[in-house]
Each structure stands twice: as C-alpha cells, then as structure tokens.
Write an enzyme that holds these catalytic residues in place. Sequence first.
Site, PDB file in Angstrom:
ATOM      1  CB  SER A 128       9.033  -8.618  -4.460  1.00 20.12           C
ATOM      2  OG  SER A 128       8.897  -7.341  -3.920  1.00 20.12           O
ATOM      3  CE1 TYR A 153       3.912 -10.740  -1.698  1.00 21.06           C
ATOM      4  CE2 TYR A 153       5.307  -8.845  -1.235  1.00 21.06           C
ATOM      5  CZ  TYR A 153       4.757  -9.734  -2.132  1.00 21.06           C
ATOM      6  OH  TYR A 153       5.071  -9.629  -3.465  1.00 21.06           O
ATOM      7  CE  LYS A 157       6.145 -12.942  -3.883  1.00 24.70           C
ATOM      8  NZ  LYS A 157       5.685 -13.761  -4.973  1.00 24.70           N
ATOM      9  CG  ASN A 202      -2.641  -2.086   1.355  1.00 28.29           C
ATOM     10  OD1 ASN A 202      -3.269  -1.500   2.240  1.00 28.29           O
ATOM     11  ND2 ASN A 202      -2.712  -3.391   1.157  1.00 28.29           N
TER      12      ASN A 202
HETATM   13  P1  NAD Z   1      -2.589 -10.346  -8.181  1.00 24.64           P
HETATM   14  O1  NAD Z   1      -3.194 -10.604  -6.840  1.00 24.64           O
HETATM   15  O2  NAD Z   1      -3.283  -9.408  -9.085  1.00 24.64           O
HETATM   16  O3  NAD Z   1      -2.370 -11.726  -8.961  1.00 24.64           O
HETATM   17  C1  NAD Z   1      -2.107 -12.935  -8.296  1.00 24.64           C
HETATM   18  C2  NAD Z   1      -3.067 -13.970  -8.865  1.00 24.64           C
HETATM   19  O4  NAD Z   1      -2.804 -15.225  -8.227  1.00 24.64           O
HETATM   20  C3  NAD Z   1      -4.535 -13.626  -8.599  1.00 24.64           C
HETATM   21  O5  NAD Z   1      -5.267 -13.742  -9.798  1.00 24.64           O
HETATM   22  C4  NAD Z   1      -4.984 -14.682  -7.583  1.00 24.64           C
HETATM   23  O6  NAD Z   1      -6.340 -15.012  -7.730  1.00 24.64           O
HETATM   24  C5  NAD Z   1      -4.040 -15.833  -7.900  1.00 24.64           C
HETATM   25  N1  NAD Z   1      -3.785 -16.729  -6.760  1.00 24.64           N
HETATM   26  C6  NAD Z   1      -3.408 -16.401  -5.498  1.00 24.64           C
HETATM   27  N2  NAD Z   1      -3.271 -17.508  -4.759  1.00 24.64           N
HETATM   28  C7  NAD Z   1      -3.570 -18.560  -5.563  1.00 24.64           C
HETATM   29  C8  NAD Z   1      -3.633 -19.960  -5.370  1.00 24.64           C
HETATM   30  N3  NAD Z   1      -3.385 -20.504  -4.164  1.00 24.64           N
HETATM   31  N4  NAD Z   1      -3.967 -20.753  -6.406  1.00 24.64           N
HETATM   32  C9  NAD Z   1      -4.222 -20.216  -7.622  1.00 24.64           C
HETATM   33  N5  NAD Z   1      -4.197 -18.898  -7.861  1.00 24.64           N
HETATM   34  C10 NAD Z   1      -3.874 -18.083  -6.837  1.00 24.64           C
HETATM   35  O7  NAD Z   1      -1.085  -9.864  -7.910  1.00 24.64           O
HETATM   36  P2  NAD Z   1      -0.031  -9.255  -8.940  1.00 24.64           P
HETATM   37  O8  NAD Z   1       0.203  -7.857  -8.558  1.00 24.64           O
HETATM   38  O9  NAD Z   1      -0.396  -9.606 -10.315  1.00 24.64           O
HETATM   39  O10 NAD Z   1       1.261 -10.064  -8.486  1.00 24.64           O
HETATM   40  C11 NAD Z   1       1.685 -11.233  -9.174  1.00 24.64           C
HETATM   41  C12 NAD Z   1       2.947 -11.754  -8.533  1.00 24.64           C
HETATM   42  O11 NAD Z   1       3.948 -10.741  -8.547  1.00 24.64           O
HETATM   43  C13 NAD Z   1       2.791 -12.149  -7.066  1.00 24.64           C
HETATM   44  O12 NAD Z   1       3.594 -13.286  -6.833  1.00 24.64           O
HETATM   45  C14 NAD Z   1       3.339 -10.968  -6.324  1.00 24.64           C
HETATM   46  O13 NAD Z   1       3.827 -11.319  -5.055  1.00 24.64           O
HETATM   47  C15 NAD Z   1       4.458 -10.537  -7.236  1.00 24.64           C
HETATM   48  N6  NAD Z   1       4.834  -9.126  -7.100  1.00 24.64           N
HETATM   49  C16 NAD Z   1       3.862  -8.157  -7.215  1.00 24.64           C
HETATM   50  C17 NAD Z   1       4.219  -6.824  -7.070  1.00 24.64           C
HETATM   51  C18 NAD Z   1       3.184  -5.740  -7.138  1.00 24.64           C
HETATM   52  O14 NAD Z   1       3.456  -4.631  -6.650  1.00 24.64           O
HETATM   53  N7  NAD Z   1       2.026  -5.959  -7.715  1.00 24.64           N
HETATM   54  C19 NAD Z   1       5.560  -6.489  -6.841  1.00 24.64           C
HETATM   55  C20 NAD Z   1       6.505  -7.501  -6.752  1.00 24.64           C
HETATM   56  C21 NAD Z   1       6.126  -8.823  -6.887  1.00 24.64           C
HETATM   57  C1  WQD Z   2       5.060   3.580  -2.745  1.00 22.68           C
HETATM   58  C2  WQD Z   2       5.368   4.897  -2.059  1.00 22.68           C
HETATM   59  C3  WQD Z   2       4.594   4.989   0.213  1.00 22.68           C
HETATM   60  C4  WQD Z   2       0.348   4.793  -0.593  1.00 22.68           C
HETATM   61  C5  WQD Z   2       4.909  -2.394  -1.928  1.00 22.68           C
HETATM   62  C6  WQD Z   2       5.326  -3.663  -1.250  1.00 22.68           C
HETATM   63  C7  WQD Z   2       6.441  -4.313  -2.003  1.00 22.68           C
HETATM   64  C8  WQD Z   2       6.110  -4.491  -3.479  1.00 22.68           C
HETATM   65  C9  WQD Z   2       5.595  -3.232  -4.087  1.00 22.68           C
HETATM   66  C10 WQD Z   2       5.207  -6.665  -3.886  1.00 22.68           C
HETATM   67  C11 WQD Z   2       5.850   4.719  -0.611  1.00 22.68           C
HETATM   68  C12 WQD Z   2       3.874   6.003  -0.640  1.00 22.68           C
HETATM   69  C13 WQD Z   2       1.717   4.831  -0.735  1.00 22.68           C
HETATM   70  C14 WQD Z   2      -0.332   5.944  -0.151  1.00 22.68           C
HETATM   71  C15 WQD Z   2       1.767   7.106  -0.060  1.00 22.68           C
HETATM   72  N1  WQD Z   2       5.062  -5.438  -3.695  1.00 22.68           N
HETATM   73  N2  WQD Z   2       2.409   5.977  -0.458  1.00 22.68           N
HETATM   74  N3  WQD Z   2       0.398   7.072   0.093  1.00 22.68           N
HETATM   75  O1  WQD Z   2       5.638   0.315  -0.302  1.00 22.68           O
HETATM   76  O2  WQD Z   2       7.215   0.543  -2.265  1.00 22.68           O
HETATM   77  O3  WQD Z   2       6.011  -1.522  -1.969  1.00 22.68           O
HETATM   78  O4  WQD Z   2       4.534  -2.699  -3.274  1.00 22.68           O
HETATM   79  O5  WQD Z   2       6.203  -7.341  -3.824  1.00 22.68           O
HETATM   80  O6  WQD Z   2       6.661  -5.545  -1.387  1.00 22.68           O
HETATM   81  O7  WQD Z   2       5.756  -3.335   0.069  1.00 22.68           O
HETATM   82  O8  WQD Z   2       4.749   0.483  -2.681  1.00 22.68           O
HETATM   83  O9  WQD Z   2       2.853   1.651  -3.701  1.00 22.68           O
HETATM   84  O10 WQD Z   2       2.691   0.949  -1.279  1.00 22.68           O
HETATM   85  O11 WQD Z   2       4.210   2.807  -1.907  1.00 22.68           O
HETATM   86  O12 WQD Z   2       2.377   8.160   0.204  1.00 22.68           O
HETATM   87  O13 WQD Z   2      -1.564   5.964   0.028  1.00 22.68           O
HETATM   88  O14 WQD Z   2       4.142   5.654  -1.960  1.00 22.68           O
HETATM   89  O15 WQD Z   2       4.869   5.516   1.480  1.00 22.68           O
HETATM   90  O16 WQD Z   2       6.799   5.702  -0.366  1.00 22.68           O
HETATM   91  P1  WQD Z   2       5.953   0.008  -1.705  1.00 22.68           P
HETATM   92  P2  WQD Z   2       3.523   1.437  -2.406  1.00 22.68           P
END
Ligand code: NAD
Ligand code: WQD
Length: 343
Positions: A128, A153, A157, A202
């Site tokens: 991330s 979190y 990572k 969130n």
């Molecule tokens: P998500 O929660 O939709 O998907 C994660 C999946 O992993 C879920 O289906 C959950 O049931 C499964 N899981 C969690 N713990 C597990 C375990 N112990 N054993 C087996 N399965 C398990 O999340 P996502 O948004 O699809 O994110 C996927 C990956 O990308 C994550 O590693 C997350 O940290 C990373 N990531 C997400 C974002 C984002 O904003 N969505 C941004 C950057 C990185």
């Molecule tokens: C985006 C922008 C908020 C909600 C998070 C994790 C990061 C990564 C991606 C996994 C910001 C604003 C948000 C709301 C708002 N995930 N906002 N009202 O904070 O960039 O990142 O998700 O790795 O680790 O921290 O994403 O979508 O929460 O926010 O104004 O109700 O929207 O302040 O500027 P963020 P976000």
Amino acid sequence: MPKDRVLVTGGAGYIGSHTVIELINNGYEIIIVDNLSNSSPDVIPKLKEITGKMVSFVNLDIRNKLALQTFFKRTERIESVIHFAALKSVNESVEQPLAYYENNIQGTINLLEAMLENKVNSLVFSSSCTVYGSPDHLPVTEMSPLGHTPSPYGYSKQVCERLIHDTVHAHPELSAISLRYFNPIGAHKSGLIGEVPSGPPNNLMPYITQTAAGVREILSVYGDDYNTPDGTAIRDYIHVSDLAAAHVSALSRLQSSDKPSGVEYFNIGTGKGSTVMEVIRSFEKASGRPLDYKVVGRRDGDIEAIYADASKSKEILKWSAQYDLDDMTASAWTWEKNYRGIN
Ligand code: NAD
Ligand code: WQD
C-alpha cells in the site's frame, strides 16, 4: 493448455475478486483461499458468471498453519501466489492491534513457510502507498523513503514488505513483487461485483455511493484547509480493474528471465492526484444527482496529499492505468445501485 495455476489468498475480497477475473481472462487457472472474514461466498458464482469458467474456492484461514501446510501438500501445480488476505481497516487496527498483527504478519509468515516447503517460488504481495507515510516530496517514487505509519495496519504492511525481503534474500529461489496500491475505487463493468464495506465505510468512495443511495445521511468532508487548490486532501484514485490488470503484468514479470533476483517494488496508481471535491463533482456528474455533504474538521492521521510516480510500472511492468476518475465514480455508482436494487 492453461498457464500456471495461481493461488489467490483473499480472492473473495474486493481487489482479489476483480483480479481473479483478469487472471482467468488471461488464461490462468486460479484457486482462491479465503476465510470469508470480510467477504461473502456469493462472490464465487458471480465470478463464474462473469468469466464463464469454474472458480476453485477453499474456505481456509491462513493463520491456521497446519491447515495451510496441508492445503499446499494436497494441491498440485501451484506455481505462484498472489497474497491479498489481510485485515485492512485503519481505524479498527488502532482498536485491535494484536488482531491485525496476527492476521497480517503471522498470516504472511505462514504463507512464506508453506511456499518454501512446497517449492512455490513466485509471490505478488498486496502492499500500500501507506508505507510511504506522509511524504516530503511528490509524486512518490519507489525510491522514496518509507515513512512513519501511525496505524498498526500501515505498520503491518511495512513489516510484511520487510519479512518478504529478508526471506527472499535468504532463499534466492524465491522471487517476489510488492505492488504498492494507491487508492483503489470503482467496480467491474458488469456491475456484478464491487466493494461491500462492513458497517459504515471509512473510505471516501463507498461513503459517497452509500450517501447517494440513502444508506448514509450525509458525507463529511474531512477538512478544506489543506494547502491544495480547493483546500481538500489529494489522493491518487485508481480503478480496481486497472489495479487487477497490474497483477497479470506482475505475474508475467515474475516469469520473465529479465526479472532480477530479490523483491521488486512498484507503485500502482494513475500518477494523477484528485481532491475530495473533485471526486464528489465527478460522482455528481456520473450519477446525475447532487450529493449531500458538509465540511467538517480534518480526520486524525490524514495526510495532505499523496500521488504516485507510476513510471517504473509503465516501463518495467508495461502497465498503466486505462480508466479516469469519471470511469471510476460511474462504475462505483453502477455497483452500488445494483447491490441496493436501485433503478
Ligand atoms: P478485502 O477485505 O475486501 O479482501 C481481503 C480478503 O482477505 C477478504 O475476502 C477476507 O475475507 C480475506 N482474509 C482476511 N484475513 C484472512 C485470513 N486470515 N485467511 C484467509 N483469508 C483472509 O480487502 P481488499 O480491499 O480487497 O484488500 C486486499 C489487499 O489489498 C489487502 O492486503 C489490503 O491490505 C491491500 N490494500 C487494500 C487497499 C484498499 O484501499 N482497499 C489499498 C492498499 C492495499
Ligand atoms: C480519501 C480522502 C479523507 C472519507 C486509506 C488507508 C490507506 C489505503 C487506502 C489500504 C481523504 C477523505 C474520506 C470520508 C472524507 N488502504 N474522506 N470523508 O485515507 O487515503 O487511505 O485507504 O492500504 O492505508 O489509510 O483513503 O478513502 O479513507 O480517504 O472526506 O467520509 O477522502 O480525509 O482525504 P485514505 P480514504
């Protein structure tokens, strides 16, 4: 003759499910391992409907080392692993740090051990942009220093990146790519799968679509006093289908003889920052309806601006984003409407 068989941990989740489609469309055979802690089994038949192919699914918790080892031993021909399985809520991780460290770090350790023991040598890791913390210089490149990550979190990572690095260093037969996602939003063009947050979202995009759908009363915009053109914070939003395609490129890279040994890191973003207000305006255009929002104070821990320098991904992975912000907000709205049964 199918290409490699790819194990997709967390493949029932938001990004994993979109990636499974891209992998199948590119000839890979896939097997999903997921404990459904943050996803629904309903996604599996949807993946079959979209791709027209069988999707193997095993309900397994990667924290269960024995079950994971047994799974690897019994499953033939796994060539590569894409590791999505993790808990991902920043707020929840502050309240439950140990649950996050156990799931994200112990889960990754178990996976690496099982891969080594079973001679599975290719790994793509879901990292991330959070690993950069609050960057001093924009855009961030893969050489930008890792920053302070206030949430468990974010720290999980950074730790996973380090433990993958150290494991690959000690076991050069293992090759890994860490994809640092920026802000994934949107949904597959079919409208059949998308993001389903548990409880109040969130993240910005699902909060917007749920507000428009009448599930939430009003969107709070967290701060309009940042040093940005309209005062709201800047992020690099990336269409989840573009992000999914980056995993296909990463797998090709792992299989190519050009890949140097060790871990390679890639930013997966568009390279373009958008403010919160720009996302709201794009959504209003896509949905044809005004959004109820109010500006409130800044959210604790938020950074002012981050966006990617995605040139390394373009040059080496031959990947770049195809969709723009309007495509992303439109697809997010199509999904929300389908999910809620709104016409
Ligand atoms: P998500 O929660 O939709 O998907 C994660 C999946 O992993 C879920 O289906 C959950 O049931 C499964 N899981 C969690 N713990 C597990 C375990 N112990 N054993 C087996 N399965 C398990 O999340 P996502 O948004 O699809 O994110 C996927 C990956 O990308 C994550 O590693 C997350 O940290 C990373 N990531 C997400 C974002 C984002 O904003 N969505 C941004 C950057 C990185
Ligand atoms: C985006 C922008 C908020 C909600 C998070 C994790 C990061 C990564 C991606 C996994 C910001 C604003 C948000 C709301 C708002 N995930 N906002 N009202 O904070 O960039 O990142 O998700 O790795 O680790 O921290 O994403 O979508 O929460 O926010 O104004 O109700 O929207 O302040 O500027 P963020 P976000």
